[in-house]
Design a protein around this motif. Structure first.
Motif, PDB file in Angstrom:
ATOM      1  N   THR A  35       0.824  -1.212   0.000  1.00  0.00           N
ATOM      2  CA  THR A  35       0.000   0.000   0.000  1.00  0.00           C
ATOM      3  C   THR A  35       0.856   1.259   0.000  1.00  0.00           C
ATOM      4  O   THR A  35       0.587   2.197  -0.768  1.00  0.00           O
ATOM      5  CB  THR A  35      -0.932  -0.001   1.226  1.00  0.00           C
ATOM      6  OG1 THR A  35      -1.753  -1.176   1.200  1.00  0.00           O
ATOM      7  CG2 THR A  35      -1.834   1.228   1.212  1.00  0.00           C
ATOM      8  N   VAL A  36       1.881   1.305   0.849  1.00  0.00           N
ATOM      9  CA  VAL A  36       2.729   2.500   0.930  1.00  0.00           C
ATOM     10  C   VAL A  36       3.446   2.749  -0.393  1.00  0.00           C
ATOM     11  O   VAL A  36       3.465   3.888  -0.911  1.00  0.00           O
ATOM     12  CB  VAL A  36       3.737   2.370   2.087  1.00  0.00           C
ATOM     13  CG1 VAL A  36       4.773   3.493   2.035  1.00  0.00           C
ATOM     14  CG2 VAL A  36       3.019   2.387   3.426  1.00  0.00           C
ATOM     15  N   CYS A  37       4.027   1.703  -0.966  1.00  0.00           N
ATOM     16  CA  CYS A  37       4.733   1.868  -2.245  1.00  0.00           C
ATOM     17  C   CYS A  37       3.776   2.276  -3.359  1.00  0.00           C
ATOM     18  O   CYS A  37       4.102   3.140  -4.190  1.00  0.00           O
ATOM     19  CB  CYS A  37       5.441   0.568  -2.618  1.00  0.00           C
ATOM     20  SG  CYS A  37       6.785   0.092  -1.508  1.00  0.00           S
ATOM     21  N   THR A  38       2.594   1.697  -3.385  1.00  0.00           N
ATOM     22  CA  THR A  38       1.609   2.047  -4.408  1.00  0.00           C
ATOM     23  C   THR A  38       1.148   3.483  -4.264  1.00  0.00           C
ATOM     24  O   THR A  38       1.027   4.216  -5.259  1.00  0.00           O
ATOM     25  CB  THR A  38       0.401   1.097  -4.328  1.00  0.00           C
ATOM     26  OG1 THR A  38       0.833  -0.247  -4.506  1.00  0.00           O
ATOM     27  CG2 THR A  38      -0.629   1.441  -5.398  1.00  0.00           C
TER      28      THR A  38
ATOM     29  N   MET B  13       3.246  -6.888  -7.668  1.00  0.00           N
ATOM     30  CA  MET B  13       1.929  -6.465  -7.211  1.00  0.00           C
ATOM     31  C   MET B  13       1.844  -4.946  -7.133  1.00  0.00           C
ATOM     32  O   MET B  13       0.830  -4.335  -7.510  1.00  0.00           O
ATOM     33  CB  MET B  13       1.637  -7.092  -5.845  1.00  0.00           C
ATOM     34  CG  MET B  13       0.159  -7.110  -5.458  1.00  0.00           C
ATOM     35  SD  MET B  13      -0.097  -7.751  -3.777  1.00  0.00           S
ATOM     36  CE  MET B  13       0.793  -9.313  -3.859  1.00  0.00           C
ATOM     37  N   VAL B  14       2.903  -4.305  -6.640  1.00  0.00           N
ATOM     38  CA  VAL B  14       2.931  -2.843  -6.543  1.00  0.00           C
ATOM     39  C   VAL B  14       2.842  -2.207  -7.926  1.00  0.00           C
ATOM     40  O   VAL B  14       2.063  -1.264  -8.149  1.00  0.00           O
ATOM     41  CB  VAL B  14       4.216  -2.382  -5.818  1.00  0.00           C
ATOM     42  CG1 VAL B  14       4.377  -0.864  -5.937  1.00  0.00           C
ATOM     43  CG2 VAL B  14       4.171  -2.785  -4.358  1.00  0.00           C
TER      44      VAL B  14
ATOM     45  N   LEU C 179      -5.589   9.170   0.405  1.00  0.00           N
ATOM     46  CA  LEU C 179      -6.653   8.425   1.076  1.00  0.00           C
ATOM     47  C   LEU C 179      -7.394   7.506   0.103  1.00  0.00           C
ATOM     48  O   LEU C 179      -7.641   6.329   0.398  1.00  0.00           O
ATOM     49  CB  LEU C 179      -7.629   9.397   1.733  1.00  0.00           C
ATOM     50  CG  LEU C 179      -8.757   8.773   2.559  1.00  0.00           C
ATOM     51  CD1 LEU C 179      -8.189   7.907   3.657  1.00  0.00           C
ATOM     52  CD2 LEU C 179      -9.651   9.859   3.139  1.00  0.00           C
ATOM     53  N   LEU C 180      -7.732   8.023  -1.079  1.00  0.00           N
ATOM     54  CA  LEU C 180      -8.451   7.212  -2.061  1.00  0.00           C
ATOM     55  C   LEU C 180      -7.609   6.023  -2.529  1.00  0.00           C
ATOM     56  O   LEU C 180      -8.106   4.894  -2.640  1.00  0.00           O
ATOM     57  CB  LEU C 180      -8.843   8.082  -3.259  1.00  0.00           C
ATOM     58  CG  LEU C 180      -9.888   9.174  -3.001  1.00  0.00           C
ATOM     59  CD1 LEU C 180     -10.096  10.009  -4.254  1.00  0.00           C
ATOM     60  CD2 LEU C 180     -11.207   8.568  -2.536  1.00  0.00           C
ATOM     61  N   THR C 181      -6.320   6.277  -2.800  1.00  0.00           N
ATOM     62  CA  THR C 181      -5.438   5.197  -3.246  1.00  0.00           C
ATOM     63  C   THR C 181      -5.191   4.195  -2.131  1.00  0.00           C
ATOM     64  O   THR C 181      -5.135   2.980  -2.373  1.00  0.00           O
ATOM     65  CB  THR C 181      -4.099   5.775  -3.736  1.00  0.00           C
ATOM     66  OG1 THR C 181      -4.344   6.799  -4.699  1.00  0.00           O
ATOM     67  CG2 THR C 181      -3.236   4.705  -4.360  1.00  0.00           C
ATOM     68  N   PHE C 182      -5.044   4.696  -0.929  1.00  0.00           N
ATOM     69  CA  PHE C 182      -4.851   3.816   0.228  1.00  0.00           C
ATOM     70  C   PHE C 182      -6.037   2.869   0.374  1.00  0.00           C
ATOM     71  O   PHE C 182      -5.860   1.651   0.550  1.00  0.00           O
ATOM     72  CB  PHE C 182      -4.672   4.651   1.491  1.00  0.00           C
ATOM     73  CG  PHE C 182      -4.405   3.843   2.734  1.00  0.00           C
ATOM     74  CD1 PHE C 182      -3.106   3.591   3.145  1.00  0.00           C
ATOM     75  CD2 PHE C 182      -5.451   3.335   3.486  1.00  0.00           C
ATOM     76  CE1 PHE C 182      -2.854   2.843   4.278  1.00  0.00           C
ATOM     77  CE2 PHE C 182      -5.213   2.579   4.625  1.00  0.00           C
ATOM     78  CZ  PHE C 182      -3.911   2.331   5.023  1.00  0.00           C
ATOM     79  N   LEU C 183      -7.249   3.402   0.310  1.00  0.00           N
ATOM     80  CA  LEU C 183      -8.441   2.577   0.459  1.00  0.00           C
ATOM     81  C   LEU C 183      -8.534   1.536  -0.656  1.00  0.00           C
ATOM     82  O   LEU C 183      -8.823   0.358  -0.402  1.00  0.00           O
ATOM     83  CB  LEU C 183      -9.695   3.456   0.460  1.00  0.00           C
ATOM     84  CG  LEU C 183      -9.885   4.375   1.664  1.00  0.00           C
ATOM     85  CD1 LEU C 183     -11.101   5.277   1.453  1.00  0.00           C
ATOM     86  CD2 LEU C 183     -10.052   3.567   2.940  1.00  0.00           C
ATOM     87  N   ALA C 184      -8.294   1.973  -1.900  1.00  0.00           N
ATOM     88  CA  ALA C 184      -8.401   1.051  -3.032  1.00  0.00           C
ATOM     89  C   ALA C 184      -7.351  -0.052  -2.950  1.00  0.00           C
ATOM     90  O   ALA C 184      -7.646  -1.230  -3.221  1.00  0.00           O
ATOM     91  CB  ALA C 184      -8.262   1.826  -4.340  1.00  0.00           C
ATOM     92  N   THR C 185      -6.123   0.300  -2.580  1.00  0.00           N
ATOM     93  CA  THR C 185      -5.046  -0.688  -2.520  1.00  0.00           C
ATOM     94  C   THR C 185      -5.203  -1.606  -1.316  1.00  0.00           C
ATOM     95  O   THR C 185      -4.994  -2.822  -1.402  1.00  0.00           O
ATOM     96  CB  THR C 185      -3.681   0.014  -2.458  1.00  0.00           C
ATOM     97  OG1 THR C 185      -3.577   0.957  -3.536  1.00  0.00           O
ATOM     98  CG2 THR C 185      -2.547  -0.982  -2.557  1.00  0.00           C
TER      99      THR C 185
END
Length: 291
Positions: free
Chosen positions: A92-95, A156-157, A215-221
């Motif tokens: 998640t952090v890398c993405t 995966m990232v 926030l949006l990317t964190f939730l999706a990932t």
């Protein structure tokens, strides 16, 4: 007091009472809606503290007879959710970092520069919004396999961050359009190049939008399931939290109390991040729409 003043006072009192009554009715409706919205999460927390039989026998009751905290330790150790949590945090952090930098730069270029094919690029980006995610899994997996990235966290990232993320690009584009050009011109006069202007001037100004995209990317990932599932078929040790939920589903039974405990563990970081970034999330959405 005159008759006119008394009548005016009565009318004001009646109007005031009506306004207060409407306010209380709306408050009750909103309160009931909030309870209905929060109840499933509270029930899940309650189920995580019950045994398998009590989950079904207690019905809608939220108070467990005897809290069973061992469900959390069982989910953390026996179901390997400690390792799954670490994998999810890394992915998640890398993405999020890759998506923020890429989308911010794309939005900045589209908003501030004129170049051939700009309208075509915008049409293609918007068109990707209507492509179901399931249609892209097969080509993504095929490309990853040819590049030797399958069954790895790095693959995966790249797969999760390589999507279009059109909404994030549009948010940045809308924000950068409203930034005065004098800021860029002043930085260029001082000898700053493209990367210096972007990273030192424009990106820091877009902090509300960055918080929103984060926030949006964190939730999706964090909640992604299909891609992590495909990427970890032969490597169970690389599973993320969402895929790790399958550990509680047996051939003939489901460990509901253990799954509820694992779900609470999975949701806590999301809730904490949203509480920390909710103000910036609202500011970013409002700023981008206004621009």
């Amino acid at each position: 007091m005159s008759t006119a003043q008394t009548a005016t006072g009565r009318r004001w009192s009646v109007g005031h009472i009506r306004r207060r009554l409407v306010w209380w009715i709306m408050a009750v409706i909103v309160g009931i809606g909030a309870l209905l919205w929060v109840y499933p999460f509270v029930w899940m927390v309650s189920a995580s503290l019950k045994d398998q039989l009590e989950v079904f026998s207690s019905g809608l009751s939220l108070l467990p007879e005897t809290p069973i905290w061992e469900n959390y330790s069982r989910a953390w150790t026996e179901a390997s959710f400690g390792q799954y949590l670490l994998n999810t945090v890394i992915v998640t952090v890398c993405t999020v970092v890759l998506v923020v930098v890429r989308c911010a730069m794309a939005g900045y270029v589209i908003a501030r520069y004129k170049f051939a094919g700009k309208k075509v690029i915008m049409v293609v980006l918007v068109a990707t919004l209507f492509v179901p995610i399931g249609y892209t899994i097969i080509p993504v997996v095929e490309i990853s396999q040819r590049l030797g990235l399958l069954n790895s966290l790095s693959g995966m990232v790249i797969a999760l961050s390589g999507a279009a993320h059109v909404a994030s690009i549009l948010l940045y584009m809308g924000y950068f359009r409203g930034v005065p050009k004098e800021l860029e011109e002043a930085a260029v006069i001082d000898g700053a190049g493209f990367l210096s202007v972007f990273f030192r001037v424009m990106l820091p100004l877009a902090m509300p939008v960055t918080a929103t995209v984060t926030l949006l990317t964190f939730l999706a990932t964090w909640n992604a399931f299909f891609l992590p599932l495909v990427f970890t078929f032969s490597r169970p040790d690389l599973r993320t939290l969402s895929v790790g939920m399958l550990a509680f589903v047996g051939e003939n039974s489901v460990d509901w109390s253990g799954m509820a405990a694992a779900a609470v563990i999975s949701l806590l970081p999301v809730v904490i991040l949203f509480v920390l970034l909710q103000r910036y999330f609202v500011e970013g959405m409002a700023g981008a729409v206004k621009s």
